[in-house]
Write a protein that holds these residues in place. Structure first.
Motif, PDB file in Angstrom:
ATOM      1  N   ALA A 257       6.128   8.195  -7.713  1.00 59.17           N
ATOM      2  CA  ALA A 257       4.961   7.309  -7.638  1.00 59.17           C
ATOM      3  C   ALA A 257       3.687   8.108  -7.396  1.00 59.17           C
ATOM      4  O   ALA A 257       3.673   9.022  -6.567  1.00 59.17           O
ATOM      5  CB  ALA A 257       5.157   6.296  -6.516  1.00 59.17           C
ATOM      6  N   ARG A 261      -1.795   4.371  -5.526  1.00 58.71           N
ATOM      7  CA  ARG A 261      -1.481   3.155  -6.273  1.00 58.71           C
ATOM      8  C   ARG A 261      -0.422   2.360  -5.515  1.00 58.71           C
ATOM      9  O   ARG A 261       0.550   2.928  -5.027  1.00 58.71           O
ATOM     10  CB  ARG A 261      -0.939   3.499  -7.672  1.00 58.71           C
ATOM     11  CG  ARG A 261      -1.865   4.343  -8.529  1.00 58.71           C
ATOM     12  CD  ARG A 261      -3.200   3.655  -8.804  1.00 58.71           C
ATOM     13  NE  ARG A 261      -3.088   2.303  -9.278  1.00 58.71           N
ATOM     14  CZ  ARG A 261      -3.088   1.943 -10.573  1.00 58.71           C
ATOM     15  NH1 ARG A 261      -3.189   2.862 -11.494  1.00 58.71           N
ATOM     16  NH2 ARG A 261      -3.004   0.680 -10.929  1.00 58.71           N
ATOM     17  N   ARG A 262      -0.611   1.065  -5.441  1.00 60.19           N
ATOM     18  CA  ARG A 262       0.340   0.177  -4.782  1.00 60.19           C
ATOM     19  C   ARG A 262       1.472  -0.128  -5.758  1.00 60.19           C
ATOM     20  O   ARG A 262       1.231  -0.736  -6.793  1.00 60.19           O
ATOM     21  CB  ARG A 262      -0.374  -1.124  -4.420  1.00 60.19           C
ATOM     22  CG  ARG A 262      -0.244  -1.530  -3.001  1.00 60.19           C
ATOM     23  CD  ARG A 262      -1.228  -2.624  -2.657  1.00 60.19           C
ATOM     24  NE  ARG A 262      -2.344  -2.077  -1.917  1.00 60.19           N
ATOM     25  CZ  ARG A 262      -2.284  -1.675  -0.644  1.00 60.19           C
ATOM     26  NH1 ARG A 262      -1.157  -1.789   0.022  1.00 60.19           N
ATOM     27  NH2 ARG A 262      -3.334  -1.173  -0.048  1.00 60.19           N
ATOM     28  N   MET A 263       2.690   0.285  -5.451  1.00 67.56           N
ATOM     29  CA  MET A 263       3.794   0.121  -6.382  1.00 67.56           C
ATOM     30  C   MET A 263       4.496  -1.220  -6.134  1.00 67.56           C
ATOM     31  O   MET A 263       5.566  -1.278  -5.526  1.00 67.56           O
ATOM     32  CB  MET A 263       4.784   1.284  -6.250  1.00 67.56           C
ATOM     33  CG  MET A 263       4.140   2.663  -6.375  1.00 67.56           C
ATOM     34  SD  MET A 263       3.248   2.922  -7.920  1.00 67.56           S
ATOM     35  CE  MET A 263       4.603   3.241  -9.018  1.00 67.56           C
ATOM     36  N   GLY A 264       3.896  -2.290  -6.587  1.00 63.87           N
ATOM     37  CA  GLY A 264       4.511  -3.621  -6.483  1.00 63.87           C
ATOM     38  C   GLY A 264       4.483  -4.183  -5.071  1.00 63.87           C
ATOM     39  O   GLY A 264       3.810  -5.162  -4.804  1.00 63.87           O
ATOM     40  N   HIS A 265       5.194  -3.576  -4.145  1.00 64.42           N
ATOM     41  CA  HIS A 265       5.166  -4.035  -2.757  1.00 64.42           C
ATOM     42  C   HIS A 265       3.808  -3.719  -2.120  1.00 64.42           C
ATOM     43  O   HIS A 265       3.261  -2.639  -2.331  1.00 64.42           O
ATOM     44  CB  HIS A 265       6.247  -3.331  -1.933  1.00 64.42           C
ATOM     45  CG  HIS A 265       7.634  -3.827  -2.230  1.00 64.42           C
ATOM     46  ND1 HIS A 265       8.748  -3.055  -2.023  1.00 64.42           N
ATOM     47  CD2 HIS A 265       8.076  -5.002  -2.708  1.00 64.42           C
ATOM     48  CE1 HIS A 265       9.824  -3.747  -2.362  1.00 64.42           C
ATOM     49  NE2 HIS A 265       9.443  -4.943  -2.785  1.00 64.42           N
ATOM     50  N   ALA A 268       3.913  -0.405  -0.342  1.00 65.25           N
ATOM     51  CA  ALA A 268       4.381   0.801  -1.037  1.00 65.25           C
ATOM     52  C   ALA A 268       3.213   1.565  -1.633  1.00 65.25           C
ATOM     53  O   ALA A 268       2.920   1.464  -2.818  1.00 65.25           O
ATOM     54  CB  ALA A 268       5.394   0.432  -2.110  1.00 65.25           C
TER      55      ALA A 268
ATOM     56  N   ARG B 119      -0.043   0.819  10.632  1.00 66.27           N
ATOM     57  CA  ARG B 119       1.274   0.238  10.353  1.00 66.27           C
ATOM     58  C   ARG B 119       2.253   0.489  11.480  1.00 66.27           C
ATOM     59  O   ARG B 119       3.180  -0.306  11.681  1.00 66.27           O
ATOM     60  CB  ARG B 119       1.813   0.798   9.036  1.00 66.27           C
ATOM     61  CG  ARG B 119       0.955   0.384   7.869  1.00 66.27           C
ATOM     62  CD  ARG B 119       1.281   1.156   6.611  1.00 66.27           C
ATOM     63  NE  ARG B 119       2.638   0.917   6.156  1.00 66.27           N
ATOM     64  CZ  ARG B 119       2.983   0.903   4.875  1.00 66.27           C
ATOM     65  NH1 ARG B 119       2.078   1.087   3.942  1.00 66.27           N
ATOM     66  NH2 ARG B 119       4.221   0.694   4.521  1.00 66.27           N
ATOM     67  N   SER B 260       3.920  -6.912 -12.612  1.00 66.65           N
ATOM     68  CA  SER B 260       3.332  -5.836 -11.831  1.00 66.65           C
ATOM     69  C   SER B 260       3.539  -4.542 -12.612  1.00 66.65           C
ATOM     70  O   SER B 260       4.651  -4.033 -12.704  1.00 66.65           O
ATOM     71  CB  SER B 260       4.019  -5.789 -10.466  1.00 66.65           C
ATOM     72  OG  SER B 260       3.492  -4.760  -9.697  1.00 66.65           O
ATOM     73  N   ILE B 262       1.994  -0.581 -13.724  1.00 64.09           N
ATOM     74  CA  ILE B 262       1.089   0.549 -13.486  1.00 64.09           C
ATOM     75  C   ILE B 262       1.374   1.613 -14.533  1.00 64.09           C
ATOM     76  O   ILE B 262       2.513   2.048 -14.697  1.00 64.09           O
ATOM     77  CB  ILE B 262       1.274   1.126 -12.064  1.00 64.09           C
ATOM     78  CG1 ILE B 262       0.826   0.095 -11.029  1.00 64.09           C
ATOM     79  CG2 ILE B 262       0.475   2.425 -11.900  1.00 64.09           C
ATOM     80  CD1 ILE B 262       1.163   0.451  -9.611  1.00 64.09           C
ATOM     81  N   ALA B 275      10.464  -4.400  -7.171  1.00 65.89           N
ATOM     82  CA  ALA B 275       9.581  -3.247  -7.009  1.00 65.89           C
ATOM     83  C   ALA B 275      10.358  -1.993  -6.590  1.00 65.89           C
ATOM     84  O   ALA B 275      10.134  -0.906  -7.119  1.00 65.89           O
ATOM     85  CB  ALA B 275       8.499  -3.554  -5.972  1.00 65.89           C
ATOM     86  N   MET B 279      10.774   1.428  -8.811  1.00 67.22           N
ATOM     87  CA  MET B 279      10.450   2.787  -8.375  1.00 67.22           C
ATOM     88  C   MET B 279      11.662   3.689  -8.514  1.00 67.22           C
ATOM     89  O   MET B 279      11.562   4.823  -8.982  1.00 67.22           O
ATOM     90  CB  MET B 279      10.007   2.780  -6.900  1.00 67.22           C
ATOM     91  CG  MET B 279       8.538   2.485  -6.714  1.00 67.22           C
ATOM     92  SD  MET B 279       8.065   2.723  -4.989  1.00 67.22           S
ATOM     93  CE  MET B 279       8.432   1.127  -4.291  1.00 67.22           C
ATOM     94  N   MET B 282      12.195   4.748 -12.070  1.00 65.06           N
ATOM     95  CA  MET B 282      11.304   5.863 -12.419  1.00 65.06           C
ATOM     96  C   MET B 282      11.875   7.181 -11.898  1.00 65.06           C
ATOM     97  O   MET B 282      11.872   8.200 -12.589  1.00 65.06           O
ATOM     98  CB  MET B 282       9.922   5.655 -11.783  1.00 65.06           C
ATOM     99  CG  MET B 282       9.079   4.583 -12.446  1.00 65.06           C
ATOM    100  SD  MET B 282       7.747   3.976 -11.349  1.00 65.06           S
ATOM    101  CE  MET B 282       7.075   5.490 -10.698  1.00 65.06           C
ATOM    102  N   PHE B 295       5.318   2.053 -14.254  1.00 63.47           N
ATOM    103  CA  PHE B 295       6.039   1.240 -13.268  1.00 63.47           C
ATOM    104  C   PHE B 295       5.936  -0.183 -13.777  1.00 63.47           C
ATOM    105  O   PHE B 295       4.842  -0.611 -14.162  1.00 63.47           O
ATOM    106  CB  PHE B 295       5.336   1.367 -11.905  1.00 63.47           C
ATOM    107  CG  PHE B 295       5.750   0.341 -10.881  1.00 63.47           C
ATOM    108  CD1 PHE B 295       6.786   0.598 -10.005  1.00 63.47           C
ATOM    109  CD2 PHE B 295       5.092  -0.885 -10.796  1.00 63.47           C
ATOM    110  CE1 PHE B 295       7.157  -0.345  -9.053  1.00 63.47           C
ATOM    111  CE2 PHE B 295       5.463  -1.829  -9.844  1.00 63.47           C
ATOM    112  CZ  PHE B 295       6.496  -1.552  -8.980  1.00 63.47           C
ATOM    113  N   ASP B 297       7.529  -4.065 -12.731  1.00 65.16           N
ATOM    114  CA  ASP B 297       8.395  -5.036 -12.070  1.00 65.16           C
ATOM    115  C   ASP B 297       8.102  -6.393 -12.692  1.00 65.16           C
ATOM    116  O   ASP B 297       6.993  -6.907 -12.565  1.00 65.16           O
ATOM    117  CB  ASP B 297       8.084  -5.038 -10.564  1.00 65.16           C
ATOM    118  CG  ASP B 297       8.741  -6.192  -9.824  1.00 65.16           C
ATOM    119  OD1 ASP B 297       9.652  -6.825 -10.402  1.00 65.16           O
ATOM    120  OD2 ASP B 297       8.343  -6.457  -8.677  1.00 65.16           O
TER     121      ASP B 297
END
Lengths: 308, 399
Positions: A257, A261-265, A268, B119, B260, B262, B275, B279, B282, B295, B297
């Motif tokens: 990744a 960039r936000r990978m879906g979640h 993430a 977080r 979704s 990218i 998601a 990943m 990939m 990417f 989803d």
């Protein structure tokens, strides 16, 4: 044995009359979960398609049914309120499936749940597939499924041909199914599988679940599936190193990744030089975790760690 | 969601944070007029700044100091004449549609003040440093002890005592302390009230002492604010600030269909549900010697129409030499997906190799559908498991 939930857990669904809530309430009932009712304000007194009683508030539902767990399908703008309502009504295990809850709402939920009054409340999610303790259909131990995962891929601990049973903790839904499937195919049963969700601020984390699985006498090993974003996996690695004595297999999604960039979640994302897969993998390996290089090797890596 | 600097500046003003005078313009001529107007207010120089989301504008020539109105015109013409290429934009760059012309300010010292969600503690946190004007990530790497962090109760906001403590620790003196603390309280309020995911003032500066301001003035010079997409439903005024010219067109297309997506630089197009699995798919492509092209989803409830569009988006990418479909049916039924794949493949037409791996709910009927469609989709091959599928697509592309 299992963690969090078992065949006796009584479950309500908040948002039971919505399409997703109705569909998955049926799915959980079919699996064998003791669904005892649901909540939709304004529809109290009615029954759902399965004949379950509907209540206006969670506290009414708890009083009438003795429910101790809740599955939340309330839309994102109202999900945080639904979590707080469940906690206040005395629900012990709150599973929030809803995706798209604002982060600031979750920081406020976490603040409230951190107070002493709610110290026994376990929140799972939001943005998660839920939690399942697999059971045997048609017996007095049907298990308990609270969430949207396909029940049939799981192997109940009591039926595992290898005699080995694992607990699974994951930030991803479908990747959890992948891990479950690979274990079941190899005759490794599951005590409980917890999808902790893909949001940056959520309820239970890896460490909470690792601790519960470590104390569960039936769980022989643990699979933890992390992904890019945040530093929870690094913190979990430290915890494993110090306090977990069962074999742990791991996988981190998102090695390829790109940063920023936000990978879906929602959670993430690699940002501010933090949250990359390599540092998580290195931390887990240093803690003695058996890290699968490929997502296709989750089951075999766990099997090897269990001496199978 | 990201917004431009001029929009972030407007928000700072709305929340009462002091900024130097500036004017947002759409053309080089307006830039010239803006300089004249600022000069009329006493400015002797101004900064012309390209309004793009990407960082690294200064090094890329998108930020220039000008001393005259004619110079403002010339610089603005140059900046707006071509896409701006920074280390964050990729080689094609991004168009510059707006400029911010800001009064030049004398700077005594630069600081950094930012807000984010921590977080680890599940709460907002104020981040501050006396090393301003450089990227905070750089400070974190070079001199982590120069960064102060103050956790904030999301229900109460940053308290005055907290802000004052940080202001003293940063080295503010005299009347600066109260000014800086007030700015910190306001940026924290902006962050929480507006559901931001990041709010940075960098640099926050102190001007040299003057007769009017014997201790100098604390001002926000540049701001970067990102928002939580999940909270935009309650901030319509923010949502409309979205600038689609900054987005990748294929990513916008995907969004319209609830996908979704990218775009990445590799050659293997990936179509996956979930998601995490997307990943991981990939990653397994890379593990077998190839690079993922994207990417993607499709989500748990993708319609046939959405899956067809997903194939179109993947195949429109000229770099794509092969496509890997990886579906673990949960609630989503594999046979539905299989039908969609076959129809989409027929409709879109596959010239590149396609490897399909299906597992989970209703996988048996799904496999029958795929088998029956093989003559219609000659480039399609079935992967028996994840590793097999990854190996097959890698081999097909290498061949």
């Amino acid at each position: 044995m299992s963690i969090l939930i078992n065949s006796d857990t009584k479950v309500i669904c908040q948002g039971i009359t919505g399409s997703a809530g109705a569909f998955h309430t049926k799915g959980c009932l079919d699996y064998g979960t003791k669904m005892v009712g649901g909540v939709t304000p304004g529809k109290g007194g009615q029954k759902d398609a399965n004949g379950l009683p509907i209540f206006n508030t969670v506290s009414e539902a708890v009083e009438a049914t003795g429910a101790d767990a809740s599955m939340i399908f309330v839309p994102p703008p109202f999900a945080a309120d639904a979590i707080l309502e469940a906690a206040d009504a005395g629900i012990r295990v709150i599973v929030c499936i809803t995706e798209g809850v604002p982060v600031m709402d979750m920081t406020k939920v976490r603040r409230v749940l951190s107070t002493d009054k709610f110290r026994d409340v376990k929140l799972i999610g939001p943005n998660c597939p839920g939690v399942i303790t697999p059971g045997v259909e048609g017996t007095d131990d049907p298990g308990c499924k609270i969430g949207i995962m396909p029940g049939y891929i799981h192997m109940p601990a009591s039926k595992a041909p290898t005699g080995k049973k694992v607990g699974i903790i994951s930030r991803s839904g479908t990747l959890t199914y992948e891990a479950v499937w690979q274990c079941s195919e190899r005759g490794i049963g599951q005590t409980t599988c917890v999808g902790i969700g893909g949001d940056p601020v959520r309820g239970m984390g890896f460490i909470d679940c690792l601790d519960l699985f470590n104390k569960d006498p039936q769980t022989d090993g643990i699979i933890m599936i992390g992904e890019i974003g945040g530093t929870d996996e690094e913190a979990a690695a430290d915890y494993i190193n110090m306090l977990i004595d069962k074999p742990v297999a791991g996988f981190i999604a998102g090695r390829t990744a790109p940063p920023g960039r936000r990978m879906g979640h929602a959670g993430a994302i690699i940002s501010g030089g933090e949250g990359g897969a390599d540092s998580k993998i290195a931390a887990l390996k240093a803690a003695g975790v058996h890290v699968a290089e490929s997502p296709a090797d989750l089951g075999s890596t766990m099997a090897k760690a269990l001496g199978l | 969601m990201k917004i431009h600097e001029y929009q972030a500046r407007d928000l700072l003003v709305k929340f009462g944070i002091p900024v130097p005078p500036a004017i947002t313009v759409d053309t080089p001529e307006q830039a010239k007029e803006a300089f004249e107007k600022l000069a009329g207010q006493g400015a002797t120089l101004a900064v012309v700044k390209a309004q793009v989301h990407a960082g690294g504008r200064g090094k890329a020539g998108g930020v220039k100091l000008v001393k005259t109105a004619d110079e403002a015109l010339e610089v603005a013409t140059t900046i707006m004449s071509k896409p701006l290429v920074t280390h964050q934009t990729g080689p094609a760059g991004v168009p510059v549609n707006k400029l911010l012309v800001a009064s030049g300010v004398d700077i005594e010292k630069e600081y950094y003040v930012g807000m984010a969600v921590d977080r680890a503690s599940n709460a907002p946190v104020l981040i501050a440093s006396s090393e301003g004007g450089v990227e905070i990530e750089q400070v974190a790497a070079d001199n982590p002890s120069a960064i102060l962090r103050e956790p904030i109760d999301p229900a109460m906001g940053l308290q005055p005592y907290q802000a004052t403590k940080i202001a003293y620790k940063l080295g503010f003196v005299g009347k600066q302390v109260r000014q800086a603390a007030t700015i910190m309280i306001k940026i924290a309020k902006l962050f929480i009230d507006m559901d931001a995911s990041l709010a940075e003032i960098n640099p926050l500066i102190v001007t040299p002492a003057s007769e009017e301001h014997p201790d100098g003035q604390v001002l926000a010079i540049d701001a970067k604010i990102n928002f939580d997409d999940n909270a935009l439903f309650r901030h319509k005024d923010i949502a409309v600030m979205h600038d689609e010219t900054e987005d990748d067109p294929s990513e916008l297309r995907a969004q319209e269909f609830g996908l979704s997506y990218i775009k990445l630089d590799g050659t293997i197009g990936c179509l996956v549900n979930g998601a995490g699995l997307a990943m991981a798919t990939m990653d397994i492509v890379k593990l077998h010697g190839q690079e993922p092209a994207n990417f993607l989803d499709v989500g748990g409830s993708a319609t046939e129409e959405a899956i067809t569009e997903a194939f179109r988006i993947i195949l429109d990418d000229p770099n794509v030499k092969g496509v890997l479909v990886n579906i673990f049916g949960g609630i989503m039924q594999c046979d539905k997906v299989a039908r969609a794949i076959v129809n989409a493949a027929k409709e879109v037409g596959f010239k590149v190799p396609l490897v399909v791996r299906l597992e989970g709910t209703n996988v048996e009927p799904a496999r029958e559908i795929i088998d029956a469609a093989k003559s219609d989709v000659p480039t399609m091959v079935v992967g028996t498991d994840l590793t097999d599928a990854a190996k097959k697509i890698a081999a097909a592309v290498a061949a």
